[in-house]
Write a protein that holds these residues in place. Sequence first.
Motif, PDB file in Angstrom:
ATOM      1  N   GLU A 177       0.837  -1.211   0.000  1.00 50.16           N
ATOM      2  CA  GLU A 177       0.000   0.000   0.000  1.00 50.16           C
ATOM      3  C   GLU A 177       0.868   1.256   0.000  1.00 50.16           C
ATOM      4  O   GLU A 177       0.583   2.212  -0.730  1.00 50.16           O
ATOM      5  CB  GLU A 177      -0.932   0.045   1.224  1.00 50.16           C
ATOM      6  N   ASP A 201      -8.099  -1.349  -3.845  1.00 47.80           N
ATOM      7  CA  ASP A 201      -7.302  -2.313  -3.091  1.00 47.80           C
ATOM      8  C   ASP A 201      -8.183  -3.248  -2.260  1.00 47.80           C
ATOM      9  O   ASP A 201      -7.921  -4.446  -2.188  1.00 47.80           O
ATOM     10  CB  ASP A 201      -6.305  -1.570  -2.192  1.00 47.80           C
ATOM     11  N   LYS A 244     -11.186  -5.022  -4.807  1.00 45.23           N
ATOM     12  CA  LYS A 244     -10.518  -5.800  -5.843  1.00 45.23           C
ATOM     13  C   LYS A 244     -11.413  -6.081  -7.061  1.00 45.23           C
ATOM     14  O   LYS A 244     -11.596  -7.236  -7.457  1.00 45.23           O
ATOM     15  CB  LYS A 244      -9.962  -7.099  -5.281  1.00 45.23           C
ATOM     16  N   ASP A 275      -1.508  -4.387  -5.616  1.00 44.16           N
ATOM     17  CA  ASP A 275      -1.596  -2.986  -5.211  1.00 44.16           C
ATOM     18  C   ASP A 275      -1.083  -2.059  -6.306  1.00 44.16           C
ATOM     19  O   ASP A 275      -1.590  -0.944  -6.464  1.00 44.16           O
ATOM     20  CB  ASP A 275      -0.837  -2.757  -3.908  1.00 44.16           C
ATOM     21  N   ALA A 283      -3.978  -1.808  -8.509  1.00 46.25           N
ATOM     22  CA  ALA A 283      -4.959  -0.905  -7.887  1.00 46.25           C
ATOM     23  C   ALA A 283      -4.534   0.547  -8.073  1.00 46.25           C
ATOM     24  O   ALA A 283      -5.373   1.423  -8.334  1.00 46.25           O
ATOM     25  CB  ALA A 283      -5.108  -1.227  -6.393  1.00 46.25           C
TER      26      ALA A 283
END
Length: 181
Positions: free
Chosen positions: A100, A130, A133, A164, A167
């Motif tokens: 993250e 995140d 999904k 991530d 994302a």
Amino acid sequence: MSDALNPPVQNAPRKPTWRFMLSHPAHAIALGFGSGLSPVAPGTAGTLWAWLAFVVLQPHLSNREWALLLGAGLLVGWWACTVTARDLGVADPAPVVWDEVLAFWGVLWLVTPASWWTQLAAFALFRFFDAAKPGPVAWADELFKGRRGQSIGWRQGFGILFDDLVAALCTLLVIALWKWL
């Protein structure tokens, strides 16, 4: 030594503590310097830590230095996430938040200069992609998952980071569309 007849022993799953985090540099990095130890929503806590760290670092780093930091962070993070996941005995442990941190730093770096509201929108979008999904993030999350009983290795360590990064890419695409319209 391991081979086909004697696979490496998998650690029993364990819960990370401050002592665990401080026992190895990889643990400190992977656990977001403690932000991943949050008992509630460690991914959100890690992303908030990333945002704060970005605000502190951003005025002092050039674009070249950010690119180097993110590149080095990816390589060091791959190692740290792999070691920490292996030591925790879980292929993608929730307290591992370096994924993250790194991904959100990339988002903020690419949207800056940005108002506080744009940064907040980036935070909300990134957390949505995140956590929920959708579509490509789910694909990325499953791509490097290990099978039950399989030892945790470099593939799973990269998988921790990869979903991530996808994302973050989805977040940047939505922000680009928003700015374009």
